[in-house]
Design a protein around this motif. Structure first.
Motif, PDB file in Angstrom:
ATOM      1  N   ARG A  77      -6.789  -5.575  -5.218  1.00  0.00           N
ATOM      2  CA  ARG A  77      -5.808  -6.655  -5.875  1.00  0.00           C
ATOM      3  C   ARG A  77      -4.281  -6.034  -5.260  1.00  0.00           C
ATOM      4  NH1 ARG A  77      -3.482 -10.034  -7.102  1.00  0.00           N
ATOM      5  NH2 ARG A  77      -3.437 -11.261  -8.950  1.00  0.00           N
ATOM      6  N   VAL A  78      -4.023  -4.936  -5.452  1.00  0.00           N
ATOM      7  CA  VAL A  78      -2.671  -4.539  -4.825  1.00  0.00           C
ATOM      8  C   VAL A  78      -2.913  -4.796  -3.606  1.00  0.00           C
ATOM      9  CG1 VAL A  78      -1.508  -2.250  -4.407  1.00  0.00           C
ATOM     10  CG2 VAL A  78      -2.800  -2.324  -6.475  1.00  0.00           C
ATOM     11  N   ALA A  79      -3.638  -4.760  -2.818  1.00  0.00           N
ATOM     12  CA  ALA A  79      -3.450  -5.185  -1.229  1.00  0.00           C
ATOM     13  C   ALA A  79      -3.350  -6.769  -1.043  1.00  0.00           C
ATOM     14  CB  ALA A  79      -4.861  -4.685  -0.538  1.00  0.00           C
ATOM     15  N   GLU A  80      -3.939  -7.338  -1.929  1.00  0.00           N
ATOM     16  CA  GLU A  80      -3.480  -8.979  -1.879  1.00  0.00           C
ATOM     17  C   GLU A  80      -1.868  -9.135  -2.343  1.00  0.00           C
ATOM     18  OE1 GLU A  80      -5.800 -11.387  -4.855  1.00  0.00           O
ATOM     19  OE2 GLU A  80      -7.433  -9.998  -4.074  1.00  0.00           O
ATOM     20  N   GLU A  81      -1.577  -8.633  -3.252  1.00  0.00           N
ATOM     21  CA  GLU A  81      -0.316  -8.689  -3.607  1.00  0.00           C
ATOM     22  C   GLU A  81       0.725  -8.229  -2.205  1.00  0.00           C
ATOM     23  OE1 GLU A  81       1.430  -9.897  -6.227  1.00  0.00           O
ATOM     24  OE2 GLU A  81      -0.393 -10.778  -6.873  1.00  0.00           O
ATOM     25  N   PRO A 111     -10.111  16.519 -22.497  1.00  0.00           N
ATOM     26  CA  PRO A 111      -9.642  15.469 -21.488  1.00  0.00           C
ATOM     27  C   PRO A 111     -10.085  15.783 -20.090  1.00  0.00           C
ATOM     28  CG  PRO A 111      -8.090  17.259 -22.190  1.00  0.00           C
ATOM     29  CD  PRO A 111      -9.234  17.504 -23.006  1.00  0.00           C
ATOM     30  N   ALA A 112     -10.304  14.540 -19.595  1.00  0.00           N
ATOM     31  CA  ALA A 112     -10.431  14.638 -18.087  1.00  0.00           C
ATOM     32  C   ALA A 112      -9.333  14.979 -17.393  1.00  0.00           C
ATOM     33  CB  ALA A 112     -11.095  13.196 -17.717  1.00  0.00           C
ATOM     34  N   PRO A 113      -9.563  15.439 -16.123  1.00  0.00           N
ATOM     35  CA  PRO A 113      -8.103  15.938 -15.528  1.00  0.00           C
ATOM     36  C   PRO A 113      -7.256  14.447 -15.428  1.00  0.00           C
ATOM     37  CG  PRO A 113     -10.049  16.109 -14.042  1.00  0.00           C
ATOM     38  CD  PRO A 113     -10.547  15.778 -15.465  1.00  0.00           C
ATOM     39  N   LEU A 114      -5.992  14.773 -15.214  1.00  0.00           N
ATOM     40  CA  LEU A 114      -5.093  13.516 -15.236  1.00  0.00           C
ATOM     41  C   LEU A 114      -4.784  12.929 -13.760  1.00  0.00           C
ATOM     42  CD1 LEU A 114      -2.253  14.868 -17.558  1.00  0.00           C
ATOM     43  CD2 LEU A 114      -4.104  13.461 -18.130  1.00  0.00           C
ATOM     44  N   ALA A 115      -4.810  11.600 -13.763  1.00  0.00           N
ATOM     45  CA  ALA A 115      -4.619  11.081 -12.402  1.00  0.00           C
ATOM     46  C   ALA A 115      -3.288  11.822 -11.878  1.00  0.00           C
ATOM     47  CB  ALA A 115      -4.709   9.616 -12.497  1.00  0.00           C
ATOM     48  N   SER A 116      -3.089  12.177 -10.958  1.00  0.00           N
ATOM     49  CA  SER A 116      -1.860  12.780 -10.483  1.00  0.00           C
ATOM     50  C   SER A 116      -1.208  12.018  -8.997  1.00  0.00           C
ATOM     51  CB  SER A 116      -2.257  14.505 -10.201  1.00  0.00           C
ATOM     52  OG  SER A 116      -2.677  14.462  -8.919  1.00  0.00           O
ATOM     53  N   VAL A 117      -0.095  12.178  -8.844  1.00  0.00           N
ATOM     54  CA  VAL A 117       0.613  11.475  -7.986  1.00  0.00           C
ATOM     55  C   VAL A 117       0.136  12.011  -6.668  1.00  0.00           C
ATOM     56  CG1 VAL A 117       2.933  11.201  -6.856  1.00  0.00           C
ATOM     57  CG2 VAL A 117       2.581  11.098  -9.222  1.00  0.00           C
ATOM     58  N   LEU A 118       0.105  13.255  -6.352  1.00  0.00           N
ATOM     59  CA  LEU A 118      -0.331  13.816  -5.098  1.00  0.00           C
ATOM     60  C   LEU A 118      -1.528  13.492  -4.548  1.00  0.00           C
ATOM     61  CD1 LEU A 118       1.677  17.181  -5.253  1.00  0.00           C
ATOM     62  CD2 LEU A 118       2.249  14.832  -4.243  1.00  0.00           C
ATOM     63  N   ASP A 119      -2.801  13.507  -5.777  1.00  0.00           N
ATOM     64  CA  ASP A 119      -4.099  13.128  -5.303  1.00  0.00           C
ATOM     65  C   ASP A 119      -4.083  11.768  -5.089  1.00  0.00           C
ATOM     66  OD1 ASP A 119      -4.888  15.579  -6.053  1.00  0.00           O
ATOM     67  OD2 ASP A 119      -5.952  15.188  -7.726  1.00  0.00           O
ATOM     68  N   VAL A 120      -3.504  10.971  -5.761  1.00  0.00           N
ATOM     69  CA  VAL A 120      -3.590   9.514  -5.579  1.00  0.00           C
ATOM     70  C   VAL A 120      -3.141   9.144  -4.547  1.00  0.00           C
ATOM     71  CG1 VAL A 120      -3.093   7.363  -6.582  1.00  0.00           C
ATOM     72  CG2 VAL A 120      -3.822   8.639  -8.124  1.00  0.00           C
ATOM     73  N   VAL A 121      -1.905   9.815  -3.820  1.00  0.00           N
ATOM     74  CA  VAL A 121      -1.337   9.382  -2.593  1.00  0.00           C
ATOM     75  C   VAL A 121      -2.314   9.469  -1.503  1.00  0.00           C
ATOM     76  CG1 VAL A 121       0.321  10.049  -0.958  1.00  0.00           C
ATOM     77  CG2 VAL A 121       0.851   9.648  -3.094  1.00  0.00           C
ATOM     78  N   ALA A 122      -3.187  10.638  -1.743  1.00  0.00           N
ATOM     79  CA  ALA A 122      -4.115  11.432  -0.857  1.00  0.00           C
ATOM     80  C   ALA A 122      -5.453  10.249  -0.806  1.00  0.00           C
ATOM     81  CB  ALA A 122      -4.500  12.835  -1.155  1.00  0.00           C
ATOM     82  N   ARG A 123      -5.798  10.041  -1.897  1.00  0.00           N
ATOM     83  CA  ARG A 123      -6.781   9.166  -2.049  1.00  0.00           C
ATOM     84  C   ARG A 123      -6.656   7.718  -1.484  1.00  0.00           C
ATOM     85  NH1 ARG A 123      -8.503   9.676  -8.062  1.00  0.00           N
ATOM     86  NH2 ARG A 123      -9.902   8.049  -7.615  1.00  0.00           N
ATOM     87  N   LEU A 124      -5.419   7.388  -1.903  1.00  0.00           N
ATOM     88  CA  LEU A 124      -5.089   5.698  -1.185  1.00  0.00           C
ATOM     89  C   LEU A 124      -5.228   5.746   0.058  1.00  0.00           C
ATOM     90  CD1 LEU A 124      -2.821   4.400  -4.010  1.00  0.00           C
ATOM     91  CD2 LEU A 124      -5.515   4.224  -3.725  1.00  0.00           C
ATOM     92  N   ALA A 125      -4.664   6.947   0.820  1.00  0.00           N
ATOM     93  CA  ALA A 125      -4.544   7.009   2.241  1.00  0.00           C
ATOM     94  C   ALA A 125      -5.920   6.658   2.933  1.00  0.00           C
ATOM     95  CB  ALA A 125      -3.864   8.197   2.689  1.00  0.00           C
ATOM     96  N   GLU A 126      -6.883   6.983   2.118  1.00  0.00           N
ATOM     97  CA  GLU A 126      -8.247   7.052   2.823  1.00  0.00           C
ATOM     98  C   GLU A 126      -8.808   5.835   2.236  1.00  0.00           C
ATOM     99  OE1 GLU A 126      -9.875  10.907   2.558  1.00  0.00           O
ATOM    100  OE2 GLU A 126      -8.575  11.040   4.134  1.00  0.00           O
ATOM    101  N   ALA A 127      -8.496   4.941   1.283  1.00  0.00           N
ATOM    102  CA  ALA A 127      -9.133   4.034   0.772  1.00  0.00           C
ATOM    103  C   ALA A 127      -9.294   2.762   1.560  1.00  0.00           C
ATOM    104  CB  ALA A 127      -8.482   3.637  -0.610  1.00  0.00           C
ATOM    105  N   PRO A 128     -10.499   2.240   2.012  1.00  0.00           N
ATOM    106  CA  PRO A 128     -10.553   1.024   2.771  1.00  0.00           C
ATOM    107  C   PRO A 128      -9.943   0.033   2.405  1.00  0.00           C
ATOM    108  CG  PRO A 128     -12.573   1.557   1.691  1.00  0.00           C
ATOM    109  CD  PRO A 128     -11.636   2.617   1.393  1.00  0.00           C
ATOM    110  N   GLU A 129      -9.804  -0.120   0.814  1.00  0.00           N
ATOM    111  CA  GLU A 129      -8.998  -1.520   0.506  1.00  0.00           C
ATOM    112  C   GLU A 129      -7.516  -1.345   0.785  1.00  0.00           C
ATOM    113  OE1 GLU A 129     -10.820   0.683  -1.437  1.00  0.00           O
ATOM    114  OE2 GLU A 129     -12.193  -0.678  -2.489  1.00  0.00           O
ATOM    115  N   MET A 130      -6.925  -0.198   1.030  1.00  0.00           N
ATOM    116  CA  MET A 130      -5.426   0.075   1.382  1.00  0.00           C
ATOM    117  C   MET A 130      -5.184   0.390   2.774  1.00  0.00           C
ATOM    118  SD  MET A 130      -4.399   0.031  -1.948  1.00  0.00           S
ATOM    119  CE  MET A 130      -2.882   0.882  -2.315  1.00  0.00           C
ATOM    120  N   ALA A 131      -6.063   0.383   3.799  1.00  0.00           N
ATOM    121  CA  ALA A 131      -5.965   0.366   4.766  1.00  0.00           C
ATOM    122  C   ALA A 131      -4.615  -0.211   5.669  1.00  0.00           C
ATOM    123  CB  ALA A 131      -7.039   0.094   5.809  1.00  0.00           C
TER     124      ALA A 131
END
Ligand code: ADP
Ligand code: MG
Length: 731
Positions: free
Chosen positions: A482-486, A526-546
């Protein structure tokens, strides 16, 4: 007030060390900060237990210090196998569950803990080989019922359970309180007799007895009602008194002139003011022209045009050469305010008013130049962060202080700026956090409040959705699609995380994240919190966000880096900004359409609402995706659902207040520490607060300096002492 009366009896100001001896008073001071009799007597019981009832042991939380009422079931003594010495093991019970107590080398315990004895036990609940234990237990047994002529009364007498620590147990507090009550002479009631009578309340001395040494339930409930009212009444008297005191100082009236700066500005505005902007603008203009220092809070939704109202006030003040200091909570926001103020003023007015930035990060030469402009009066608008409060910053004629986003600044910071004016400056506080009336009355009771409800027309609106990962894990991928669509449509997206790095909560914002509420609701670790650095790294590899341009923004970056990231995002050189709540307030990127909040349950209701306000501000409709792991039916989830359900900030403020069990709306961010309210709960006691304010106003109207109410003066002083001692020195 003298420390003790003529008969040598103690008063509320008597020091505890003279009443209790050094060891106990030292322990109370270390544990709770108590110094005087009044401090200790203001330490009210958390709840009341009864000898006749037993605490449900099955529900005790592990690893917490608890105070419980239980009965001894069994006691055994044996020698240890490995070492010399003995162990006494006792089990206590509530009739269903069992807890084990263990004592080393304390044989005499076995004689004391006879089966059938009841008492209060305190310690930390631990688990040992599957059995629950009370570690390092401490206890006090009740005297046997047989000693009491009336066994039923014995069983019914409420036992106060005090907030305790591992070093000082509830009954030790109770003992100390008892000694102090015995030594205490008469105490004057801060609530005037007539007021107390009108509410049908018991007097202060009786209330202190009733709250600490109740004989029946009715005693403590009546006592608490009286003390709760007293708290509200003293607080309102303090706030109203402070307001009156400020208004008693005269200052320069600041008025716009026909054909002057404000008129020129208004004429060049590309839109017309909303009705609310006009109305609030009139209130502000009246305040500024009155010769009495303005103290006004303007609250309104993000984008409702508060900054514009403030800017128009700055122009009115500038007409007579007066300067404005505008205080922003972060460097990013200060810089952005400066840019948008310059833009709104246009080149001519900017040249005349010379808006200038003062932050801690300015290079030395630039900073020197900025300080000179402020000191000389050349800069009639100075925008900055906390750096503005420093001693080096001086003004030629400070006429107005504007504080943006009040909830990040305490009263003392407002005051630090206030004293930089020759004449007391006018003060305008802006907040986008909608505040229910009773909270405004309690937190900002010394300010006049204006509200902007109406948003400028033509806003495209915003749609909000909850993405419940607990129920629908697969939806996570769809968020990114959805982000990629926007982005494909030419828009931009924010992704907000509660932490910078795995396990690390953004420091500056830690207090804002409602971890406690979220955890209490979930129960699970509590589960580990979503973190900026992790998310940046994960999104860099996410096919949706290529192919998308993604960058981080968080509080550990230098202000240059932060500013650069914000700028490239605003300029369209980045598609997705993954950030902590540093973007929370005021950041303005008209093309941003999408706000994704990860671990949304970690944020407070008003914070989510603020975050959402970042998008849908220009001509593009906004989309807000609140991603959460909180299962349906939890309070954490209810809060997220509430935000998705409405964009009305006032409605959300109301819901928020309802969902909070405790009145921590006055949380640490207000005053730099936890709420100092004791029995009063803003969420629950709204009517009481309104009534107390009216009654306090009545008393002050009749007797503005409270000449005939010395006990109220003393209580107000103690209250202010606790909160912000700076104010007192001026009183
Ligand atoms: P706030 O400070 O309350 O978030 P701002 O004053 O920053 O709001 O205004 C948000 C945006 O709306 C700005 O771009 C501003 O120029 C614009 N704006 C303010 N008032 C009006 C109005 N009456 N009509 C149209 N646009 C407005
Ligand atoms: Mg603003």
């Amino acid at each position: 007030m003298s420390a003790a009366d003529a008969a040598g009896r103690a008063g509320l100001d008597t020091k505890l060390d003279g009443l209790l001896g050094g060891r106990t008073s030292g322990a109370l001071k270390r544990a709770f900060g108590h110094v005087t009799a009044g401090d200790l007597l203001g330490h009210y019981p958390r709840r009341y237990a009864r000898r006749g009832e037993l605490t449900a042991l099955a529900e005790l939380p592990l690893d917490e210090n608890v105070t419980i009422v239980a009965e001894v079931l069994e006691v055994r003594e044996r020698s240890m196998r490995q070492r010399r010495g003995s162990i006494v093991e006792a089990t206590i019970s509530d009739g269903t569950g069992i807890l084990t107590l263990t004592f080393f080398n304390q044989k005499w315990r076995a004689a004391e803990l006879v089966p059938g004895a009841r008492g209060v036990f305190a310690g930390k609940v631990t688990s040992y080989r599957g059995a629950r234990q009370l570690a390092h237990p401490d206890y006090e047994l009740f005297e046997a019922a047989g000693d009491d002529p009336d066994a039923r009364r014995w069983a019914e007498t409420p036992i106060p359970i005090y907030p305790a620590t591992s070093t000082i147990a509830s009954w030790q507090v109770a003992k100390a309180v008892g000694l102090v009550l015995d030594a205490l002479g008469p105490v004057d009631d801060p609530v005037p007799d007539a007021v107390r009578a009108s509410r049908g309340l018991v007097g202060y001395r009786e209330a202190l007895e009733g709250v600490h040494r109740p004989e029946r339930e009715k005693d403590w409930s009546r006592a608490r009602a009286a003390l709760r009212f007293q708290e509200a009444f003293v607080l309102q008297a303090a706030l109203l008194g402070r307001r009156a005191e400020r208004r008693a100082r005269a200052t320069l009236p600041r008025e716009a002139r026909p054909g002057g700066l404000l008129e020129r500005f208004d004429a060049a505005l590309p839109f017309s003011l909303t009705g609310d902007q006009r109305a609030v603008g009139d209130e502000v203009a009246t305040d500024l022209g009155s010769g009495v220092p303005m103290n006004r809070l303007v609250q309104g939704e993000v984008g409702s045009g508060k900054t514009l109202v403030a800017l128009r006030a700055m122009l009115a003040v500038a007409e007579s050469g007066g300067q404005t200091a505008m205080l922003a909570p972060t460097e990013v926001l200060a810089a952005q305010h400066l840019r948008s103020i310059s833009r709104a003023l246009g080149p001519d007015l900017s040249a005349e008013l010379m808006p200038t930035l003062v932050t801690g990060q300015l290079p030395a030469a630039e900073r020197k130049r900025a300080l000179l402009r402020a000191a000389s009066g050349q800069a009639r608008i100075v925008v900055g962060t906390h750096a503005l409060l420093g001693d080096q910053v001086t003004f030629a004629d400070l006429g107005l202080v504007v504080v943006d986003e009040q909830h990040r600044f305490g009263v003392d910071q407002r005051e630090a700026l206030r004293v930089k004016g020759q004449e007391p400056p006018h003060v305008l506080v802006l907040t986008a956090t909608p505040i229910p009336r009773t909270v405004a009355m309690t937190v900002f009771g010394d300010l006049d409040v204006s509200t902007i409800r109406e948003l400028p027309t033509g806003r495209p609106g915003i749609e909000s959705f909850v993405v419940p990962l607990a129920d629908r894990p697969a939806w996570f991928g769809r968020v990114w699609a959805r982000v990629a669509e926007e982005v494909a449509k030419g828009h931009r997206a924010f992704v907000v995380c509660p932490a910078i790095e795995a396990k690390q909560v953004e420091e500056a914002d830690a207090e804002e994240v409602d971890v406690e509420v979220a955890e209490a609701a979930d129960g699970a670790p509590p589960a580990p919190l979503a973190s900026v650095l992790d998310v940046v790294a994960r999104l860099a590899e996410a096919p949706e966000m290529a192919g998308l341009r993604i960058a981080p923004l968080h509080g550990r970056m230098s202000s240059d880096e932060k500013d650069a990231a914000m700028r490239s995002f605003a300029a369209g050189e980045l598609d997705v900004l993954v950030a902590t709540t540093v973007i929370e307030v005021g950041v303005d990127v008209p093309d941003a359409s999408t706000m994704v909040v990860l671990d949304a349950e970690r944020f407070g209701v008003s914070q989510l609402h603020q975050l959402r306000g970042r998008v849908g501000r220009g001509s593009v409709p906004g989309l807000c995706l609140l991603v959460t792991n909180a299962p349906e039916g939890t309070v954490a989830r209810e809060r997220v659902d509430a935000v998705a359900a409405t964009t009305d900030g006032f409605e959300l403020a109301r819901v928020d207040l309802e969902l909070r069990q405790e009145g921590d709306v006055l949380g640490s961010s207000q005053s730099g520490r936890r709420s100092s309210l004791k029995l009063l709960r803003v969420a629950r006691d709204g009517d009481l607060i309104v009534a107390a304010r009216e009654l306090a106003r009545g008393v002050l109207d009749e007797d503005p300096v409270l000449a005939s109410h010395p006990a109220l003066v003393a209580a107000v002083r103690r209250r202010l002492d606790e909160e912000e001692s700076q104010f007192l020195s001026k009183a």
